[in-house]
Design a protein around this motif. Structure first.
Motif, short mmCIF file in Angstrom:
data_model
loop_
_atom_site.label_atom_id
_atom_site.label_comp_id
_atom_site.label_asym_id
_atom_site.label_seq_id
_atom_site.Cartn_x
_atom_site.Cartn_y
_atom_site.Cartn_z
N TYR A 85 89.89 111.56 26.80
CA TYR A 85 89.27 110.34 26.27
C TYR A 85 90.15 109.11 26.48
O TYR A 85 89.66 108.04 26.83
N GLY A 86 91.45 109.27 26.26
CA GLY A 86 92.34 108.13 26.41
C GLY A 86 92.44 107.59 27.81
O GLY A 86 92.86 106.44 28.03
N ALA A 87 92.03 108.39 28.80
CA ALA A 87 92.12 107.98 30.21
C ALA A 87 90.78 107.48 30.76
O ALA A 87 90.73 106.99 31.89
N MET A 88 89.71 107.59 29.98
CA MET A 88 88.39 107.27 30.50
C MET A 88 88.22 105.79 30.81
O MET A 88 87.76 105.41 31.90
N ILE A 89 88.56 104.93 29.86
CA ILE A 89 88.38 103.50 30.09
C ILE A 89 89.33 102.99 31.17
O ILE A 89 88.90 102.25 32.07
N PRO A 90 90.62 103.37 31.16
CA PRO A 90 91.47 102.97 32.30
C PRO A 90 90.94 103.45 33.64
O PRO A 90 91.00 102.72 34.64
N GLY A 91 90.39 104.68 33.69
CA GLY A 91 89.81 105.19 34.93
C GLY A 91 88.60 104.39 35.36
O GLY A 91 88.39 104.15 36.56
N LEU A 92 87.79 103.97 34.40
CA LEU A 92 86.63 103.14 34.69
C LEU A 92 87.08 101.79 35.23
O LEU A 92 86.56 101.29 36.25
N GLN A 93 88.07 101.20 34.58
CA GLN A 93 88.57 99.89 35.02
C GLN A 93 89.23 99.96 36.39
O GLN A 93 89.20 98.99 37.15
N ALA A 94 89.83 101.13 36.70
CA ALA A 94 90.46 101.31 38.02
C ALA A 94 89.46 101.73 39.09
O ALA A 94 89.86 102.06 40.22
N ARG A 95 88.17 101.79 38.72
CA ARG A 95 87.08 102.11 39.65
C ARG A 95 87.09 103.56 40.13
O ARG A 95 86.57 103.88 41.19
N ARG A 96 87.71 104.44 39.34
CA ARG A 96 87.64 105.87 39.67
C ARG A 96 86.31 106.46 39.21
O ARG A 96 85.93 107.54 39.67
N HIS A 97 85.63 105.80 38.28
CA HIS A 97 84.31 106.22 37.80
C HIS A 97 83.37 105.01 37.85
O HIS A 97 83.80 103.86 37.78
#
Length: 281
Positions: A85-97
């Motif tokens: 969960y803690g990595a989801m928003i950073p991953g979204l912002q980094a365009r991985r999702h």
């Protein structure tokens, strides 16, 4: 007359083409997803919100709703990746999702970081404890007040924040990567409480079939939460298109057909709004 009709058809076709072109220009992210044929979704492996079978097949209420909405938008497939969960928003912002569909409950700071859809899945908090609840831990405040009680929770998730906000010391809040790990740690005596939403704890108990465990639910000092599909800031046009089709799913009854077999209440999701949930403290 025939020339007029042909001319009228040609004009109408040209207008339609201009409208379609403008629509694509207004929503370039959706056009990109249509062209590639799939949307990349971030999920947790936390049934019934999300689930990944041994063969890699993704299910759960969140991904199933996302699949149905994206199909309506002309995006036939979703490609899922598991994330803490803690990595989801950073991953979204980094365009991985492209979107997070994982029981990522709405709260003010998250609403400031991502563009949520309207509500999809609603739930309350629960504790998994040993039979008889030997330390009498019924609330997050109880854990904080106890001299040595430990609680396990997903890293960066709602339960971790609730424990810390209630005053549980950091060294007694154990970050747990997934439900099965939390279950084993509790069974082994390495945790006194494992906390997840009611439906997730219920599913763990069903799978464990362990009479030495019991559930405390709902946790009285924790609010009821709802999630939504979380999009990157800047992708509001995609989020808005998602919301249009989500509303149609809800109105048609198909939304209830998807979420209720997993134990979720369609009425709960339809009784509130993104605006209300993001405004709550």
């Amino acid at each position: 007359m025939r020339k007029l009709i042909i001319g009228g058809i040609a004009a109408a076709t040209a207008i339609a083409a201009i409208a379609i072109g403008a629509q694509a220009q207004d929503n370039p992210k959706l056009e990109q997803l249509k062209e590639q044929g799939f949307a990349r979704i971030a999920i947790a492996n936390e049934p019934p919100f999300t689930a990944v079978a041994a063969d890699g097949k993704v299910s759960g209420a969140g991904p199933d709703v996302a699949k149905a909405v994206f199909e309506r938008l002309g995006v036939p497939e979703v490609a899922a990746s598991i994330s803490e969960y803690g990595a989801m928003i950073p991953g979204l912002q980094a365009r991985r999702h492209d979107v997070v569909t994982a029981g990522l409950f709405m709260k003010k700071d998250r609403c400031e970081a991502v563009a949520y859809s309207e509500p999809i899945l609603c739930d309350a908090e629960a504790f998994l404890v040993k039979k008889g609840n030997p330390k009498g831990l019924n609330t997050f405040a109880d854990i904080a007040a106890h001299a040595d009680a430990t609680i396990g929770a997903p890293g960066g998730g709602t339960e971790e924040r609730l424990a810390l906000d209630a005053g549980v010391p950091r060294d007694r809040v154990v970050v747990v990567p997934d439900g099965q790990s939390g279950l084993r740690m509790l069974q082994d005596g390495r945790l006194d409480v494992y906390s997840l939403p009611v439906l997730s704890i219920s599913d763990l108990m069903r799978l464990a079939n362990d009479d030495s465990l019991e559930m405390v639910a709902p946790v009285s000092d924790a609010p009821v939460y709802c999630d939504g599909a979380a999009f990157r800031k800047g992708d509001e046009a995609l989020r808005d298109a998602f919301d249009v089709e989500l509303a149609k799913l809800k109105e048609s009854g198909e939304f209830a057909e998807i979420v209720e077999p997993y134990g979720f209440s369609a009425a709960a999701a339809m009784s509130t709004s993104r605006e209300k949930l993001c405004a709550a403290q």
